[in-house]
Design an enzyme around this catalytic site. Structure first.
Site, PDB file in Angstrom:
ATOM      1  CB  ALA A  60      -4.129   1.550  -6.037  1.00 36.25           C
ATOM      2  N   GLY A  99      -5.996  -2.956  -4.424  1.00 38.73           N
ATOM      3  CA  GLY A  99      -6.938  -3.065  -4.287  1.00 38.73           C
ATOM      4  C   GLY A  99      -7.788  -4.045  -5.391  1.00 38.73           C
ATOM      5  CD  GLU A 102      -9.474  -2.171  -1.727  1.00 41.17           C
ATOM      6  OE1 GLU A 102      -9.721  -1.469  -0.560  1.00 41.17           O
ATOM      7  OE2 GLU A 102      -8.473  -2.143  -2.562  1.00 41.17           O
ATOM      8  CD  GLU A 122      -4.001  -2.825   0.582  1.00 39.58           C
ATOM      9  OE1 GLU A 122      -3.627  -4.163   0.941  1.00 39.58           O
ATOM     10  OE2 GLU A 122      -5.270  -2.942  -0.755  1.00 39.58           O
TER      11      GLU A 122
HETATM   12  C1  LIG Z   1       2.637  -8.311  -7.293  1.00 40.80           C
HETATM   13  C2  LIG Z   1       4.528  -8.101  -6.299  1.00 40.80           C
HETATM   14  C3  LIG Z   1       4.010  -9.609  -6.032  1.00 40.80           C
HETATM   15  C4  LIG Z   1       5.441  -8.500  -8.102  1.00 40.80           C
HETATM   16  O1  LIG Z   1       6.468  -9.353  -7.229  1.00 40.80           O
HETATM   17  P1  LIG Z   1       7.907  -8.967  -8.274  1.00 40.80           P
HETATM   18  O2  LIG Z   1       8.949  -9.862  -7.215  1.00 40.80           O
HETATM   19  O3  LIG Z   1       7.293 -10.468  -9.131  1.00 40.80           O
HETATM   20  O4  LIG Z   1       7.961  -8.032  -8.891  1.00 40.80           O
HETATM   21  P2  LIG Z   1       8.606  -6.976  -8.054  1.00 40.80           P
HETATM   22  O5  LIG Z   1       8.222  -6.316  -6.892  1.00 40.80           O
HETATM   23  O6  LIG Z   1       9.826  -6.356  -8.778  1.00 40.80           O
HETATM   24  O7  LIG Z   1       7.639  -5.515  -9.328  1.00 40.80           O
HETATM   25  C5  LIG Z   1       8.218  -5.784 -10.751  1.00 40.80           C
HETATM   26  C6  LIG Z   1       7.574  -3.842 -10.732  1.00 40.80           C
HETATM   27  O8  LIG Z   1       6.199  -3.956 -10.416  1.00 40.80           O
HETATM   28  C7  LIG Z   1       5.668  -2.864  -9.535  1.00 40.80           C
HETATM   29  N1  LIG Z   1       4.865  -2.336  -8.720  1.00 40.80           N
HETATM   30  C8  LIG Z   1       4.783  -3.975  -8.050  1.00 40.80           C
HETATM   31  N2  LIG Z   1       4.018  -3.295  -7.774  1.00 40.80           N
HETATM   32  C9  LIG Z   1       3.214  -2.361  -7.628  1.00 40.80           C
HETATM   33  C10 LIG Z   1       2.392  -1.245  -7.237  1.00 40.80           C
HETATM   34  N3  LIG Z   1       1.446  -1.696  -7.107  1.00 40.80           N
HETATM   35  N4  LIG Z   1       1.848  -0.107  -7.904  1.00 40.80           N
HETATM   36  C11 LIG Z   1       2.780   0.184  -8.880  1.00 40.80           C
HETATM   37  N5  LIG Z   1       4.109  -0.563  -8.984  1.00 40.80           N
HETATM   38  C12 LIG Z   1       4.261  -1.558  -8.646  1.00 40.80           C
HETATM   39  C13 LIG Z   1       7.646  -2.738  -9.050  1.00 40.80           C
HETATM   40  O9  LIG Z   1       8.455  -1.315  -8.371  1.00 40.80           O
HETATM   41  C14 LIG Z   1       8.589  -3.723 -10.034  1.00 40.80           C
HETATM   42  O10 LIG Z   1       8.796  -2.285 -10.551  1.00 40.80           O
HETATM   43  P3  LIG Z   1      10.338  -1.672 -10.077  1.00 40.80           P
HETATM   44  O11 LIG Z   1      10.065  -0.228 -11.759  1.00 40.80           O
HETATM   45  O12 LIG Z   1      10.481  -0.708  -9.275  1.00 40.80           O
HETATM   46  O13 LIG Z   1      11.374  -2.191 -10.687  1.00 40.80           O
HETATM   47  C15 LIG Z   1       4.936  -7.169  -5.774  1.00 40.80           C
HETATM   48  O14 LIG Z   1       5.927  -6.436  -6.575  1.00 40.80           O
HETATM   49  C16 LIG Z   1       4.207  -7.158  -5.527  1.00 40.80           C
HETATM   50  O15 LIG Z   1       4.087  -7.068  -3.498  1.00 40.80           O
HETATM   51  N6  LIG Z   1       3.416  -5.377  -4.641  1.00 40.80           N
HETATM   52  C17 LIG Z   1       3.497  -4.527  -4.096  1.00 40.80           C
HETATM   53  C18 LIG Z   1       2.027  -4.736  -3.967  1.00 40.80           C
HETATM   54  C19 LIG Z   1       1.102  -3.937  -2.982  1.00 40.80           C
HETATM   55  O16 LIG Z   1       1.302  -3.609  -2.195  1.00 40.80           O
HETATM   56  N7  LIG Z   1      -0.281  -3.783  -3.277  1.00 40.80           N
HETATM   57  C20 LIG Z   1      -1.172  -3.036  -2.694  1.00 40.80           C
HETATM   58  C21 LIG Z   1      -0.877  -1.328  -3.051  1.00 40.80           C
HETATM   59  S1  LIG Z   1      -2.167  -0.405  -2.307  1.00 40.80           S
HETATM   60  C22 LIG Z   1      -3.607  -0.841  -3.091  1.00 40.80           C
HETATM   61  O17 LIG Z   1      -4.004  -1.675  -3.363  1.00 40.80           O
HETATM   62  C23 LIG Z   1      -4.504   0.426  -1.514  1.00 40.80           C
HETATM   63  C24 LIG Z   1      -5.866   0.599  -2.623  1.00 40.80           C
HETATM   64  O18 LIG Z   1      -6.303  -0.982  -1.665  1.00 40.80           O
HETATM   65  C25 LIG Z   1      -6.963   1.616  -2.097  1.00 40.80           C
HETATM   66  C26 LIG Z   1      -6.445   2.486  -2.865  1.00 40.80           C
HETATM   67  C27 LIG Z   1      -8.020   3.543  -3.063  1.00 40.80           C
HETATM   68  C28 LIG Z   1      -7.819   4.242  -1.851  1.00 40.80           C
HETATM   69  C29 LIG Z   1      -8.608   5.595  -2.578  1.00 40.80           C
HETATM   70  C30 LIG Z   1      -9.781   6.227  -0.962  1.00 40.80           C
HETATM   71  C31 LIG Z   1      -9.808   7.497  -1.598  1.00 40.80           C
HETATM   72  C32 LIG Z   1      -8.404   8.354  -1.669  1.00 40.80           C
HETATM   73  C33 LIG Z   1      -8.242   9.248  -0.227  1.00 40.80           C
HETATM   74  C34 LIG Z   1      -7.989  10.467  -0.456  1.00 40.80           C
HETATM   75  C35 LIG Z   1      -7.923  10.466   1.048  1.00 40.80           C
HETATM   76  C36 LIG Z   1      -7.361  12.706   0.704  1.00 40.80           C
HETATM   77  C37 LIG Z   1      -8.536  12.917   0.051  1.00 40.80           C
HETATM   78  O19 LIG Z   1      -9.586  13.722   0.791  1.00 40.80           O
HETATM   79  O20 LIG Z   1      -7.852  13.602  -0.767  1.00 40.80           O
END
Ligand SMILES: CC(C)(COP(=O)(O)OP(=O)(O)OC[C@H]1O[C@@H](n2cnc3c(N)ncnc32)[C@H](O)[C@@H]1OP(=O)(O)O)[C@@H](O)C(=O)NCCC(=O)NCCSC(=O)C[C@@H](O)CCCCCCCCCCCCC(=O)O
Ligand SMILES: NC(=O)c1ccc[n+]([C@@H]2O[C@H](COP(=O)([O-])OP(=O)(O)OC[C@H]3O[C@@H](n4cnc5c(N)ncnc54)[C@H](O)[C@@H]3O)[C@@H](O)[C@H]2O)c1
Length: 721
Positions: A60, A99, A102, A122
């Site tokens: 996500a 995600g 997922e 996450e």
């Molecule tokens: C991917 C990486 C391993 C890459 O590493 P690398 O070293 O190559 O690069 P950087 O880390 O420097 O990243 C480059 C650049 O990209 C940005 N970035 C990286 N990942 C993300 C991301 N996921 N989102 C946004 N931006 C990202 C990073 O910031 C850098 O940019 P910048 O400008 O800052 O330099 C590494 O980046 C990494 O590990 N990333 C994180 C991966 C991660 O954590 N993934 C999980 C994300 S959370 C997720 O996926 C959640 C899902 O499981 C589920 C979501 C939906 C759930 C729906 C539920 C309904 C909602 C319920 C609400 C209830 C309340 C209500 O009732 O309203």
């Protein structure tokens, strides 16, 4: 955002959202429409989801989590994928995280390249895999693996994923070609058993035992963190409830975590850490427009605590080091220590024996600076003495080739002053490592007035190469880390003088989230070390030190630590310090009644009335004094942005990641409240200059609305302070 193409009987949906293919709104929309289009396209018999660039999909879009319910579309998309009448194959060539994994688990099949990295990170941002990840993964891998993978957030490789059934096949080469070949085997096969929502957790009967085992481990390992526990609970639900009930409960838990202060802090920390290396100088030079020079060889001067640790960092990263030490005994000792540290890394599986041998070959001991004539960079780590450092830099300037960068590991001294001993101030810079240098990840790089952008770019790049988190700051006394930490430690000691005991203060701060209170840290680093620094400063200022005083040069001080020194209590190394240590368990601090007696006598002699100090006061005095100093550092542009200060506290002083750091903490408490409290403490403690309220903080707090953290720096440049 999603490229749609048809290759014979296959529809290819290519996620194209650089840099990491996060599942932002338009990606979700593109995938949803792609699945729909492919199902309607009569040529298509199977659908392949793949990622453009280096990543399959990193999950996500974390920035979208501040938009209410923004993630909800991911579950809807997932159901559309699973319900597809035509088989969907996820073809994974790079990271499939959160995600992204997922999406792969909604797909009917998963093929990957052997270099792919997979995981549910996450929990590291205080969440759980909220698009049915906690319900689907156990159906594939069983409970034990799912509990471990989800609650730890660790990334695992394709081989491990294959072994646990997450991947149907792995390949050496082009994953898209593999997916095409794979599709031939599965087109026409029934899909129902491939839809995970229609399957069961096979080892559901063992769920309670596995849950309790995992919970006990998690509580030990991740003290105070909520997300790992909710991750486990959600996996437990996968085995105890119907699919739909468990999924609904997962969404509820996700919502709870999303708004938790821990997740908000961890998400802030995720981006703060990534913003730190994006340095900028007042002249406009920055990380994006400056090229570092290549550092092939280095020299380190001083083979003491820091010099040996720095040498380890360099050789471990494959960079040759000439270690210069004037004392042969120290040099021999250091080489033994370095070898022992690397042996430890082998034992911990952090390097192989072959890598250890290779690293050691990169180390050469020497006794004179002349040996450093040809190196690209020198890092000086001799005693903290300005005259000695100036003399060494003066000599290095004559000995080293003109392109050599001259770096100092000083923890307090002015880089401009050291640079002025050379004819190349543009190539002089501070590289402030933290002890133990081979473990602590922070590298505080310090630029002087004349340090060139290329020099800055080079030390920032070198830091990254050796695995450090680099932050760039401007020279001033003690820079950012030690300068902002000083009032924190001073207030802790003052409170002991006023009525608390060291263990009381430590416990409060540990409950706040610091891994170790300041008195335990002091015992670990050595009470004699601080004593020696105070003696040096006094000598430089021509002061005569006495134990019977509460003020020095108009500032409140406490001599409690000096009294411990006089008692021969230097900390862990002597088995006694603020605590006592038993020979049977020499690292376990035990509160010592002798210390309490010494404190009481000190207070009586000095006429200090002792009182009860509430926990809230401990937190406020330690943190708010550090926050006030941090705002000064910001207003003087010593630090470029508040995130830099927070990263320094996280990696230099182990500030809890979920707490963000002192600046983030201030933003959460509210600047008005912080400012008001600082003013009260200033009135109460007029002889501590760290309570004089920062002008920047005053300005920010005087606004009728709270100014968000990302606007603080704009505010400095647009205001006349
Ligand atoms: C991917 C990486 C391993 C890459 O590493 P690398 O070293 O190559 O690069 P950087 O880390 O420097 O990243 C480059 C650049 O990209 C940005 N970035 C990286 N990942 C993300 C991301 N996921 N989102 C946004 N931006 C990202 C990073 O910031 C850098 O940019 P910048 O400008 O800052 O330099 C590494 O980046 C990494 O590990 N990333 C994180 C991966 C991660 O954590 N993934 C999980 C994300 S959370 C997720 O996926 C959640 C899902 O499981 C589920 C979501 C939906 C759930 C729906 C539920 C309904 C909602 C319920 C609400 C209830 C309340 C209500 O009732 O309203
Ligand atoms: N120890 C810490 O926790 C820490 C943390 C960060 C920064 N620093 C800074 O790192 C520097 C070194 O600190 P340390 O704790 O490693 O000191 P240390 O006393 O352990 O080691 C200093 C070494 O420098 C050697 N030395 C002195 N003059 C020399 C010369 N002219 N040529 C070659 N070698 C010489 C000494 O023999 C000694 O082995 C200081 O500037 C200190 O402020 C220390």
């Amino acid at each position: 955002m999603v490229d749609y193409s048809v290759d014979r009987n296959l529809a290819i949906l290519g996620i194209n959202n650089p840099p990491v293919n996060a599942l932002s709104f338009h990606v979700r929309e593109g995938l949803f429409n792609g699945i729909k289009q492919a199902n309607a396209d009569r040529r298509v018999e199977a659908i392949v989801i793949t990622g453009k660039g280096k990543t399959y999909c990193s999950g996500a879009d974390i920035r979208e989590f501040s938009i209410p319910s923004a993630g909800k579309g991911l579950v809807t998309l997932g159901h559309r994928i699973e319900d597809s009448d035509k088989p969907v194959i996820s073809a994974i060539h790079g990271n499939a995280l959160g995600g992204g994994l997922e999406i792969a688990l909604f797909s009917h099949y998963r093929v990957a390249n052997k270099n792919a990295k997979i995981g549910f990170p996450e929990v590291l941002i205080g969440l759980l895999p909220g698009a049915e990840g906690t319900i689907r993964l156990p159906r594939v891998t069983g409970l034990a693996f799912a509990m471990d993978a989800i609650a730890s957030g660790r990334r695992f490789d394709a081989q491990e994923a294959h072994k646990h059934g997450i991947l149907d096949t792995i390949c050496d080469g082009d994953v898209l070609q593999e997916a095409k070949a794979f599709s031939k085997k599965i087109i026409g096969q029934p899909l129902d058993q491939r839809r995970l929502s229609k399957t069961h957790v096979k080892d559901a009967a063992d769920v309670d035992i596995k849950f309790e085992e995992a919970l006990a481990q998690i509580k030990r390992k991740y003290r105070g963190l909520i997300a790992p526990i909710l991750c486990l609970k959600s996996v437990r639900n996968s085995a105890k409830m119907s699919f739909d009930e468990a999924a609904a409960e997962e969404m509820r838990l996700f919502g709870e975590l999303l708004t938790s202060s821990q997740s908000i802090g961890l998400r802030y920390s995720f981006f703060a850490e990534r913003s730190a290396p994006k340095w900028k100088l007042p002249c406009g030079a920055c990380a994006d427009n400056t090229t570092p020079v290549d550092v092939k060889t280095t020299g380190v001067i001083g083979a003491g605590t820091m010099g040996s640790g720095i040498a380890v960092c360099l050789i471990r990263a494959g960079i040759p080091v000439i270690l210069v030490e004037k004392n042969q005994k120290m040099l021999d000792q250091a080489i033994k220590t370095i070898s022992r540290i690397l042996t430890g890394s082998v034992k911990l599986n952090r390097m192989t024996e072959k890598q250890r041998e290779h690293s050691l070959k990169l180390l050469k001991g020497a006794s004179t600076l002349d040996e450093l004539a040809g190196v690209d960079m020198v890092i000086e780590a001799v005693y903290e003495n300005l005259e000695l450092k100036r003399e060494i830099f003066h000599q290095l300037d004559k000995i080293c080739k003109s392109s050599t960068l001259l770096c100092s590991n000083t923890s307090t001294l002015d880089i401009d002053n050291i640079a002025s001993a050379t004819q190349r101030p543009d190539k002089v810079v501070g590289t402030h490592f933290f002890a133990p240098a081979y473990i602590m990840r922070l590298l505080e790089n310090v630029y002087g007035t004349k340090t060139s952008p290329t020099t800055v770019a080079t030390v920032m790049e070198l830091g990254k190469r050796i695995g450090k988190i680099c932050v760039l700051v401007k020279t001033c006394y003690a820079f950012v880390a030690n300068r902002t930490n000083q009032p924190f430690g001073a207030e802790a000691s003052f409170m002991v003088e006023e009525g608390a005991l060291p263990q009381d203060v430590d416990t409060v701060l540990e409950n706040f989230g610091m891994p170790m209170g300041p008195f335990k840290v002091s015992d670990l680093s050595g009470i004699d070390v601080g004593w020696r620094i105070r003696q040096e400063v006094a000598k430089a200022l021509g002061l005569k030190l006495t134990l019977e005083t509460r003020y020095r040069m108009g500032e409140r001080i406490t001599t409690l630590a000096d009294r411990l020194y006089e008692m021969g209590r230097y900390g862990i190394k002597t088995g006694k310090g603020w605590y006592r240590y038993e020979p049977t368990n020499p690292r376990k601090p035990i509160p010592d009644p002798d210390v309490a007696k010494m404190i009481q006598k000190h207070c009586m002699d000095m006429g200090i009335e002792r009182r009860n100090i509430p926990a809230q006061e401990v937190i406020e005095r330690c943190l708010f004094s550090a926050i006030n100093e941090s705002f000064r550092v910001l207003e003087q542009r010593i630090a470029e942005k508040p995130e830099d200060i927070d990263v320094i506290w996280q990696y230099g002083f182990s500030f809890p990641r979920y707490g963000g750091g002192p600046m983030f903490y201030a933003s959460q408490v509210g600047l008005k409240k912080v400012f008001e409290k600082i003013c009260i403490f200033h009135e109460q403690f007029p002889y501590s200059s760290h309570w004089v309220p920062s002008d920047l903080l005053r300005k920010l707090a005087s606004h009728s609305t709270e100014i968000p953290m990302d606007k603080w720096t704009q505010f400095i440049s647009s205001s006349k302070l």
